[in-house]
Design a protein around this motif. Structure first.
Motif, short mmCIF file in Angstrom:
data_model
loop_
_atom_site.label_atom_id
_atom_site.label_comp_id
_atom_site.label_asym_id
_atom_site.label_seq_id
_atom_site.Cartn_x
_atom_site.Cartn_y
_atom_site.Cartn_z
N GLY A 82 65.05 28.95 -3.76
CA GLY A 82 65.15 30.10 -4.67
C GLY A 82 65.43 29.79 -5.92
O GLY A 82 65.11 30.02 -7.03
N TYR A 83 66.69 28.73 -5.86
CA TYR A 83 67.17 28.11 -7.21
C TYR A 83 66.01 27.36 -7.87
O TYR A 83 65.97 27.58 -9.09
CB TYR A 83 68.44 27.40 -6.80
N ALA A 84 65.33 26.66 -7.14
CA ALA A 84 64.22 25.76 -7.59
C ALA A 84 63.05 26.34 -8.23
O ALA A 84 62.50 26.02 -9.25
CB ALA A 84 63.89 24.65 -6.76
N TYR A 85 62.67 27.47 -7.60
CA TYR A 85 61.54 28.07 -7.93
C TYR A 85 61.31 29.41 -8.49
O TYR A 85 60.26 29.80 -9.03
CB TYR A 85 60.49 27.83 -6.75
N ASP A 86 62.41 30.17 -8.43
CA ASP A 86 62.29 31.62 -8.93
C ASP A 86 62.12 31.72 -10.21
O ASP A 86 61.07 32.86 -10.47
CB ASP A 86 63.66 32.29 -8.44
N ASP A 87 62.31 31.08 -10.99
CA ASP A 87 62.11 31.19 -12.49
C ASP A 87 60.83 30.39 -12.87
O ASP A 87 60.62 30.21 -14.26
CB ASP A 87 63.15 30.69 -13.26
N ARG A 88 59.90 29.87 -11.98
CA ARG A 88 59.10 29.03 -12.48
C ARG A 88 57.53 29.79 -12.11
O ARG A 88 56.46 29.12 -12.23
CB ARG A 88 58.98 27.64 -11.50
N TRP A 89 57.44 30.89 -11.58
CA TRP A 89 56.18 31.37 -11.31
C TRP A 89 55.30 31.82 -12.42
O TRP A 89 54.19 32.06 -12.40
CB TRP A 89 56.48 32.58 -10.23
N LYS A 90 55.84 31.78 -13.50
CA LYS A 90 55.14 32.37 -14.71
C LYS A 90 54.06 31.30 -14.93
O LYS A 90 53.04 31.34 -15.56
CB LYS A 90 55.93 32.63 -15.95
N SER A 91 54.39 30.02 -14.70
CA SER A 91 53.66 28.73 -14.97
C SER A 91 53.17 28.14 -13.60
O SER A 91 52.46 27.17 -13.69
CB SER A 91 54.36 27.70 -15.80
N MET A 92 53.67 28.68 -12.36
CA MET A 92 53.08 27.99 -11.25
C MET A 92 52.22 28.76 -10.47
O MET A 92 52.67 30.16 -10.04
CB MET A 92 54.27 27.56 -10.63
#
Length: 407
Positions: A82-92
Motif C-alpha cells: 500500500g505504501y509503495a504503490y497506492d500513489d503510483r497508479w496514475k502512471s502504472m
C-alpha cells in the motif's frame, strides 16, 4: 490519506533508507525495522517446523504458534505494498505491477521447488506411508510447484501423500495466497475508498475470528491454507484478506508515533507470541482460537505500526535489520525441503528433541547460511537481470532506493 503526510515525516523515514543490491530501482525508501521484524518471524518459523517433528498433535507441540508468522507476513506485505504503490497508479498499469511482483517473488519460488524435488529424491522418492513415487510423478509435482499450481489431496502431483498443496515445498502455499492478494489489490482493493477498505477490514476480521472461535479448521488453530482439503482454502483466504486489508489500511492512515527501541520491543513480542504453547486442550479449541484471533487481528497490526514508527539509531542495529530483512524471504522459501529430510530421520530413528537437538541447531544455522548464499549467488543476480530486462524503461526515471522486501 497518504503514508507520509508531511515533510517532517518524510525526512524522518528517509533517514532510515538503505540501498540494497537486492532492491528494485524505485523512488521511495523502505522501513528497516519492518525488514528486521520479518527476519525475526522467519527465524521463528524454522523452530516451529523443527518442533513439528516431535509433536503427536498440535496441543503437545512445545513451540506451538509459529504458524501465525504467516499472518504477520501478510500484514507486513499489505502495509508495504500500500505504501509503495497506492500513489503510483496514475502512471502504472496492472501488468507493470504484476511484473514487479513476479520479479520479487518468483525466482525463489522456482529455487524452492527445485530444492524440494532434489530432497524428495534423496529421501527415497516415497510417500509418508512408504509407497514409492515414480520419477514422472516427481517431475509433474515439480512442474506444478514451479508455476504455483496447487495439488489436490490424492492427486497425481501430490507426491508426498499428506495433502499439501505444494508437496515439494510446503510453505509455497502462503505464496499462492500472496499472489492472490497482489492480484486483488491491483484489480480491486486499491480502488476502494478508505471507508470501504475499513468495512472490508471489519468484515474479514470478524470472519477470521469466527473461523478461529468455532474451530472450522478442525485443528484447534488457524494454521490453515496449506491444503485444499476441508476448510483450508477458505481459512487461508480469510487469513490473507484480513491481513492484507488491514496492512493497506494502516499504510493509508499511518502517522508515526514516538517509540524508542521499537525493533527490540517488537522482536521480543514476536518471539514470545509465536513460541507460546497451545492454549487449552482438545476439548476447548475455542481458547486457542481466542489467542490466535487476538494475535492476528489485534496485536500483529500494532506491532507492524510500532515497527514502522521506529527507526534504527546505530550502525549495529541497522546492519542487523538489513541482514535479517535480506535473508527473510530466501530463508522462508528454502528451509522446508530440508525439514522433510529431518522429519524422515527423526521418525525413522524414533528420536526425541533431546537426542536430535544438535542436528536441529545445525539445521537452523545451516538454513540461514543457505539462504544467504541463495540470496547472493541466485536471487539478487536473477532479479537484477529481470529488472533490467522487463522494467528498463521504468527504471530510467526513478532513483535507486529500496521500496519492498515482501514475503
Amino acid at each position: 490519506m497518504s503514508l507520509l503526510i508531511n515533510i517532517n515525516s518524510q525526512i524522518y523515514h528517509m533517514s532510515t533508507a538503505q540501498t540494497s543490491s537486492a532492491s528494485f530501482l524505485d523512488s521511495k525508501p523502505h522501513y528497516n525495522l519492518l525488514d528486521g521484524l520479518r527476519g525475526v518471524a522467519a527465524l521463528m518459523v524454522i523452530w516451529y517446523h523443527v518442533f513439528e517433528g516431535f509433536a503427536t498433535s498440535p496441543t503437545d507441540q512445545k513451540f506451538n504458534h509459529g504458524y501465525l508468522a504467516v499472518d504477520f507476513f501478510f500484514i507486513l506485505s499489505g502495509f508495504v505494498i500500500g505504501y509503495a504503490y497506492d500513489d503510483r497508479w496514475k502512471s502504472m498499469k496492472p501488468k507493470d505491477f504484476f511484473k514487479r511482483r513476479l520479479i520479487r517473488l518468483h525466482p525463489m519460488v522456482i529455487l524452492g521447488a527445485i530444492f524440494g524435488a532434489i530432497t524428495f529424491y534423496i529421501q527415497g522418492s516415497v510417500k509418508w506411508d512408504g509407497s514409492s513415487v515414480g520419477i514422472s510423478m516427481i517431475m509433474l509435482a515439480l512442474l506444478a510447484n514451479l508455476f504455483l499450481i496447487p495439488s489436490a489431496p490424492g492427486g497425481a502431483s501430490e507426491v508426498r501423500g499428506n495433502g499439501e498443496m505444494y508437496p515439494l515445498n510446503g510453505p509455497s502455499w502462503s505464496l499462492f495466497f500472496e499472489y492472490i492478494g497482489n492480484i486483488l489489490y491491483a484489480l480491486f482493493i486499491r480502488r476502494l475508498s478508505t471507508k470501504a477498505l475499513t468495512v472490508l477490514v471489519i468484515l474479514s476480521g470478524a470472519s477470521l475470528a469466527s473461523f478461529a472461535l468455532f474451530n472450522m479448521s478442525g485443528y484447534g488453530h488457524i494454521g490453515v491454507g496449506w491444503t485444499l482439503a476441508d476448510y483450508n482454502l477458505l481459512g487461508g483466504f480469510l487469513r490473507m484478506m484480513f491481513a492484507f486489508s488491514i496492512g493497506m489500511l494502516m499504510s493509508r492512515k499511518f502517522k508515526p508515533v514516538k517509540i524508542k527501541g521499537a525493533f527490540w520491543i517488537c522482536s521480543l513480542f514476536v518471539i514470545a507470541l509465536l513460541s507460546m504453547p497451545y492454549i487449552g486442550d482438545e476439548t476447548t479449541p475455542w481458547m486457542n482460537g481466542i489467542y490466535d484471533s487476538v494475535c492476528a487481528i489485534l496485536i500483529f497490526p500494532i506491532l507492524v505500526y510500532l515497527g514502522a514508527s521506529g527507526t534504527t539509531t546505530d550502525i549495529k542495529s541497522t546492519k542487523i535489520c538489513k541482514f535479517l530483512g535480506d535473508i527473510s524471504y530466501p530463508l522462508y522459501v528454502v528451509h522446508y525441503p530440508f525439514m522433510y529430510l529431518f522429519y524422515a530421520w527423526v521418525w525413522a530413528e524414533e528420536l526425541s528433541f533431546v537426542q536430535a537437538w544438535p542436528v536441529a541447531v545445525g539445521l537452523f544455522f545451516g538454513n540461514i547460511l543457505l539462504a544467504y548464499v541463495c540470496l547472493k549467488i541466485y536471487d539478487e543476480p536473477v532479479r537484477k537481470y529481470l529488472t533490467k530486462r522487463w522494467l528498463q524503461s521504468e527504471n530510467k526515471s526513478v532513483a535507486a532506493q529500496t521500496v519492498e522486501k515482501t514475503v
